[in-house]
Design a protein around this motif. Sequence first.
Motif, PDB file in Angstrom:
ATOM      1  N   THR A  73       0.836  -1.204   0.000  1.00  0.00           N
ATOM      2  CA  THR A  73       0.000   0.000   0.000  1.00  0.00           C
ATOM      3  C   THR A  73       0.867   1.250   0.000  1.00  0.00           C
ATOM      4  N   GLY A  74       0.590   2.122  -0.970  1.00  0.00           N
ATOM      5  CA  GLY A  74       1.262   3.421  -1.018  1.00  0.00           C
ATOM      6  C   GLY A  74       2.613   3.400  -1.686  1.00  0.00           C
ATOM      7  N   PHE A  75       3.498   2.492  -1.230  1.00  0.00           N
ATOM      8  CA  PHE A  75       4.880   2.477  -1.721  1.00  0.00           C
ATOM      9  C   PHE A  75       5.354   1.043  -1.932  1.00  0.00           C
ATOM     10  N   LYS A 119      -0.694  10.376  -8.535  1.00  0.00           N
ATOM     11  CA  LYS A 119      -2.005  10.162  -7.940  1.00  0.00           C
ATOM     12  C   LYS A 119      -2.937   9.544  -8.975  1.00  0.00           C
ATOM     13  N   VAL A 120      -3.890   8.773  -8.485  1.00  0.00           N
ATOM     14  CA  VAL A 120      -4.917   8.192  -9.341  1.00  0.00           C
ATOM     15  C   VAL A 120      -6.219   8.939  -9.091  1.00  0.00           C
ATOM     16  N   TYR A 121      -6.801   9.464 -10.152  1.00  0.00           N
ATOM     17  CA  TYR A 121      -8.031  10.239 -10.067  1.00  0.00           C
ATOM     18  C   TYR A 121      -9.196   9.465 -10.681  1.00  0.00           C
ATOM     19  N   LEU A 146      -8.448   8.750  -5.838  1.00  0.00           N
ATOM     20  CA  LEU A 146      -9.034   7.461  -5.505  1.00  0.00           C
ATOM     21  C   LEU A 146      -8.146   6.699  -4.532  1.00  0.00           C
ATOM     22  N   SER A 147      -8.602   6.578  -3.300  1.00  0.00           N
ATOM     23  CA  SER A 147      -7.936   5.708  -2.344  1.00  0.00           C
ATOM     24  C   SER A 147      -8.327   4.266  -2.651  1.00  0.00           C
ATOM     25  N   GLY A 167      -4.841   8.829  -2.458  1.00  0.00           N
ATOM     26  CA  GLY A 167      -4.850   8.388  -3.854  1.00  0.00           C
ATOM     27  C   GLY A 167      -3.479   8.314  -4.478  1.00  0.00           C
ATOM     28  N   CYS A 168      -2.444   8.265  -3.630  1.00  0.00           N
ATOM     29  CA  CYS A 168      -1.065   8.290  -4.125  1.00  0.00           C
ATOM     30  C   CYS A 168      -0.462   6.894  -4.252  1.00  0.00           C
TER      31      CYS A 168
END
Length: 312
Positions: free
Chosen positions: A118-120, A139-141, A148-149, A188-189
Motif C-alpha cells: 500500500t502506497g509504496f 495520484k490516481v483520479y 481514488l484511495s 490516492g497516491c
Amino acid sequence: MTAKIFDRSETQEFLQVLSGLTNDKGNPRVKEITHRLMSDLFKAIDDLNITPDEYWTAIAWVNEIGASGQAGLISPGLGLDHYLDERLDAIDEELGIQNGTPRTIEGPLYVAGAPVSTGFARLDDGTDTDGHTLIMHGKVYGADGKTLSGATVEVWHCDTRGFYSHFDPTGKQAPFNMRRTIITDDEGCYKFQSIVPKGYGVPPGSPTEQLLSALGRHGQRPAHIHFFISADGHRKLTTQINIAGDPLVNDDFAYATRDGLVPDVIERTDADSIQANNLNGPFAEIVFDVHLTPLVNGVDNQVNLQRKRAAA
C-alpha cells in the motif's frame, strides 16, 4: 499470370461451406469472422498472384511464431495492438468519454500475482548494479476528478539488459523482480523505487525479427514502464510510459508511444531530495498522474478477459 477465380460461383460456394455457413451447428460469430478472413485471403492470393511457394513459406513462418511463443510479439509489431487501441478511442469518442490518460498496448510480458503493498513499493532487488535509481510517483483520479484511495496500480518493467523477470533467458532475475502491485493510499497516491529501465529488441534470428527485416524495419523498443490501473466503478486502464530522451521514443517497433505518455525525467542531485527518499545518492524522478474513466452502463466495455497471461 492473370488467372483469377475468386469471383467464380464455385469459389463463393466453397467459402460458404468451409466457413460452416451451410450448416446449423457451431458458433455463428466464428463462422462470420472466418468467412470474412478467408474471403480476404482468397482474394489476396488472386490479386497478388501469391504462389504456392510463397504461401507455404508463410505457413512455415506461422509455425515458427507459434513454436517460439511470439504471436504476442509480432502482433504489436504489425500494428494490430495499436489499431485496436485506436478503435477503442473511436468508440469512446462516440460515447462521449474523454480519456485523461491515454491507453496504449499491454505487450506480452505481464505476469499475474506480483507482491502487493500500500502506497509504496520497492520494485527492484538491487542486483542490477548498472541501474540508475528511479523514484516514480503520482495520484490516481476517478471520473469525478477526485483522488481514488484503494485503487490498484500494477507496474512492471525490464532491467538494464532489456530482460523481464520470468522471461529472462539468463535466469538471473528472481521471481517478480521489477513487478509490483501498489494500492493507492488515503490520498490516492502511489510511489515506487526502482531503476531506470533500458529499451530492448526482439530476439535475434527469431521469426519476429525475420519478418521485420523483410519489411525493412527494426525490432527495437524505447525504455518504458507498463501499468494496469483499476478501481471500483471505473474501467481498467492499460497503458505504459516511455522514458523521455530515449532515441527510440518516436521510433518504437510496437507503436506504443502516444501523446501524454512521455513524462519528464527529472534528475535529483540535491541533498534534501536524496534524504527525503532515504537514498544514498542522486536519482531520477518521474511524476505520472492517472485519470480513470467510468464504467459504461455499469460494465467495463474494454476489459479483455480472454487474453492468456502468464501466471506466477
